[in-house]
Design a protein around this motif. Structure first.
Motif, PDB file in Angstrom:
ATOM      1  N   ILE A 102       0.764  -1.268  -0.058  1.00 28.07           N
ATOM      2  CA  ILE A 102      -0.004   0.040   0.073  1.00 28.07           C
ATOM      3  C   ILE A 102       0.934   1.386  -0.157  1.00 28.07           C
ATOM      4  CG2 ILE A 102      -1.667   1.233   1.254  1.00 28.07           C
ATOM      5  CD1 ILE A 102      -2.231  -1.409   2.590  1.00 28.07           C
ATOM      6  N   GLU A 103       0.564   2.387  -0.954  1.00 27.32           N
ATOM      7  CA  GLU A 103       1.285   3.442  -1.020  1.00 27.32           C
ATOM      8  C   GLU A 103       0.327   4.359  -0.597  1.00 27.32           C
ATOM      9  OE1 GLU A 103       4.214   5.550  -3.935  1.00 27.32           O
ATOM     10  OE2 GLU A 103       2.708   4.446  -4.906  1.00 27.32           O
ATOM     11  N   LEU A 104       0.841   5.216   0.608  1.00 26.79           N
ATOM     12  CA  LEU A 104       0.188   6.336   0.948  1.00 26.79           C
ATOM     13  C   LEU A 104       0.590   7.490   1.629  1.00 26.79           C
ATOM     14  CD1 LEU A 104      -0.697   5.227   4.672  1.00 26.79           C
ATOM     15  CD2 LEU A 104       1.021   4.145   3.306  1.00 26.79           C
ATOM     16  N   SER A 105      -0.172   8.653   1.472  1.00 27.33           N
ATOM     17  CA  SER A 105       0.365   9.914   2.170  1.00 27.33           C
ATOM     18  C   SER A 105       0.841   9.686   3.622  1.00 27.33           C
ATOM     19  CB  SER A 105      -0.624  10.750   2.226  1.00 27.33           C
ATOM     20  OG  SER A 105      -0.637  11.417   0.890  1.00 27.33           O
ATOM     21  N   LEU A 106       1.829   9.859   4.095  1.00 30.76           N
ATOM     22  CA  LEU A 106       2.232   9.540   5.679  1.00 30.76           C
ATOM     23  C   LEU A 106       3.276  10.775   5.929  1.00 30.76           C
ATOM     24  CD1 LEU A 106       1.575   7.427   7.672  1.00 30.76           C
ATOM     25  CD2 LEU A 106       3.507   6.169   6.995  1.00 30.76           C
ATOM     26  N   THR A 107       2.772  11.352   6.994  1.00 32.86           N
ATOM     27  CA  THR A 107       3.818  12.510   7.737  1.00 32.86           C
ATOM     28  C   THR A 107       4.526  11.856   8.786  1.00 32.86           C
ATOM     29  OG1 THR A 107       2.044  13.332   9.016  1.00 32.86           O
ATOM     30  CG2 THR A 107       2.120  14.264   6.912  1.00 32.86           C
ATOM     31  N   GLU A 108       5.726  12.271   9.160  1.00 30.90           N
ATOM     32  CA  GLU A 108       6.116  11.726  10.379  1.00 30.90           C
ATOM     33  C   GLU A 108       5.200  11.723  11.559  1.00 30.90           C
ATOM     34  OE1 GLU A 108      10.529  12.968  11.765  1.00 30.90           O
ATOM     35  OE2 GLU A 108       8.956  14.336  12.387  1.00 30.90           O
ATOM     36  N   ASP A 109       4.382  12.896  11.915  1.00 28.95           N
ATOM     37  CA  ASP A 109       3.793  13.070  12.900  1.00 28.95           C
ATOM     38  C   ASP A 109       2.609  11.833  13.042  1.00 28.95           C
ATOM     39  OD1 ASP A 109       5.149  15.159  13.767  1.00 28.95           O
ATOM     40  OD2 ASP A 109       3.389  16.633  13.171  1.00 28.95           O
ATOM     41  N   ILE A 110       1.925  11.685  11.759  1.00 29.42           N
ATOM     42  CA  ILE A 110       1.016  10.632  11.697  1.00 29.42           C
ATOM     43  C   ILE A 110       1.506   9.225  12.065  1.00 29.42           C
ATOM     44  CG2 ILE A 110      -0.823   9.486  10.133  1.00 29.42           C
ATOM     45  CD1 ILE A 110      -1.342  12.014   8.821  1.00 29.42           C
ATOM     46  N   PHE A 111       2.782   8.940  11.194  1.00 27.96           N
ATOM     47  CA  PHE A 111       3.585   7.829  11.539  1.00 27.96           C
ATOM     48  C   PHE A 111       3.672   7.450  13.006  1.00 27.96           C
ATOM     49  CE2 PHE A 111       7.581   5.163  11.350  1.00 27.96           C
ATOM     50  CZ  PHE A 111       7.039   4.003  10.517  1.00 27.96           C
ATOM     51  N   LEU A 112       4.507   8.558  13.451  1.00 27.77           N
ATOM     52  CA  LEU A 112       4.801   8.231  15.132  1.00 27.77           C
ATOM     53  C   LEU A 112       3.551   8.003  15.760  1.00 27.77           C
ATOM     54  CD1 LEU A 112       7.729  11.054  15.086  1.00 27.77           C
ATOM     55  CD2 LEU A 112       7.791   8.404  15.338  1.00 27.77           C
ATOM     56  N   THR A 113       2.405   8.703  15.512  1.00 28.93           N
ATOM     57  CA  THR A 113       1.255   8.444  16.339  1.00 28.93           C
ATOM     58  C   THR A 113       0.650   7.129  16.079  1.00 28.93           C
ATOM     59  OG1 THR A 113       0.519  10.819  16.030  1.00 28.93           O
ATOM     60  CG2 THR A 113      -1.036   9.306  17.004  1.00 28.93           C
ATOM     61  N   LEU A 114       0.635   6.599  14.799  1.00 30.77           N
ATOM     62  CA  LEU A 114       0.050   5.151  14.582  1.00 30.77           C
ATOM     63  C   LEU A 114       1.021   4.293  15.298  1.00 30.77           C
ATOM     64  CD1 LEU A 114      -0.347   5.447  10.802  1.00 30.77           C
ATOM     65  CD2 LEU A 114      -2.149   5.112  12.663  1.00 30.77           C
ATOM     66  N   VAL A 115       2.267   4.352  15.614  1.00 28.52           N
ATOM     67  CA  VAL A 115       3.191   3.468  16.265  1.00 28.52           C
ATOM     68  C   VAL A 115       2.988   3.721  17.609  1.00 28.52           C
ATOM     69  CG1 VAL A 115       5.638   2.888  16.625  1.00 28.52           C
ATOM     70  CG2 VAL A 115       4.897   3.705  14.343  1.00 28.52           C
TER      71      VAL A 115
END
Length: 198
Positions: free
Chosen positions: A90-103
């Motif tokens: 899956i290719e997606l828009s992903l900012t650092e902030d969103i990525f870190l929140t998901l983790v």
């Protein structure tokens, strides 16, 4: 499971199936250790048999994902399918902030459940309340209906976001692979701040 985020490009890629590309990535090449103890990162596996009731509240599409893409909905970018229609990545828009929140919130989880009188694994890729929103739509990946994706489709733009993978195909989506996270964060803002302060 390899999940990448390039902060410069604000894009990410989720490798749902193991492949040779995964071998090119190591935690030494990731900035995720600037934020979290990498030894504590995991993708929990949870038995939740009644989840099937939540899945049954969503509409189950009659067309496969491949048949419906660019007709019933559009992709933000491109999601890679194999010859039979099973989603590889899956290719997606992903900012650092969103990525870190998901983790941080352990949005990536693997559930064992019963649905449609079969045993399935559900891999969530976003916040629980967004994944199990009854307005989402479930699309089969092939006519065999042994793997599906949950889509959140924006009603105004018809752009779909993949929220989860539902699979009975442990051969295609091995449990050990899905439970072993490799979070690759490239070009993080904290890395550049630390380098500029030296």
């Amino acid at each position: 499971m390899l999940i990448t985020c390039d902060n410069n490009m604000q894009m990410g890629y989720i490798y749902l199936m193991p492949n040779e590309t995964v071998d090119d990535y190591t935690l030494e090449k990731s900035d995720i250790g600037l934020y979290y103890d990498v030894n504590t990162l995991n993708i929990p596996r949870i038995k939740w048999l009644s989840m099937g009731q939540s899945l049954s509240q969503m509409r189950l599409a009659t067309k496969t994902y491949r048949e419906a893409v660019d007709k019933a909905f559009h992709c933000e970018y491109w999601n890679d399918l194999d010859g039979e229609g099973y989603m590889m990545g899956i290719e997606l828009s992903l900012t650092e902030d969103i990525f870190l929140t998901l983790v941080a919130h352990q949005s990536f989880k693997l559930y064992d459940t019963r649905w449609r009188n079969c045993d399935f694994r559900v891999l969530t890729l976003d916040a629980h309340h967004d994944v199990f929103n009854k307005n989402n739509v479930i699309y089969p990946l092939s006519a065999k209906k042994d793997a599906f994706v949950i889509l959140m489709i924006d009603p105004s733009t018809k752009v779909a976001k993949i929220m989860a993978l539902i699979s009975a195909r442990d051969d295609l989506y091995p449990i050990d692979y899905l439970r072993n996270p490799l979070f690759i964060l490239a070009n993080s803002s904290r890395y550049f701040n630390e380098v500029s302060m030296k």
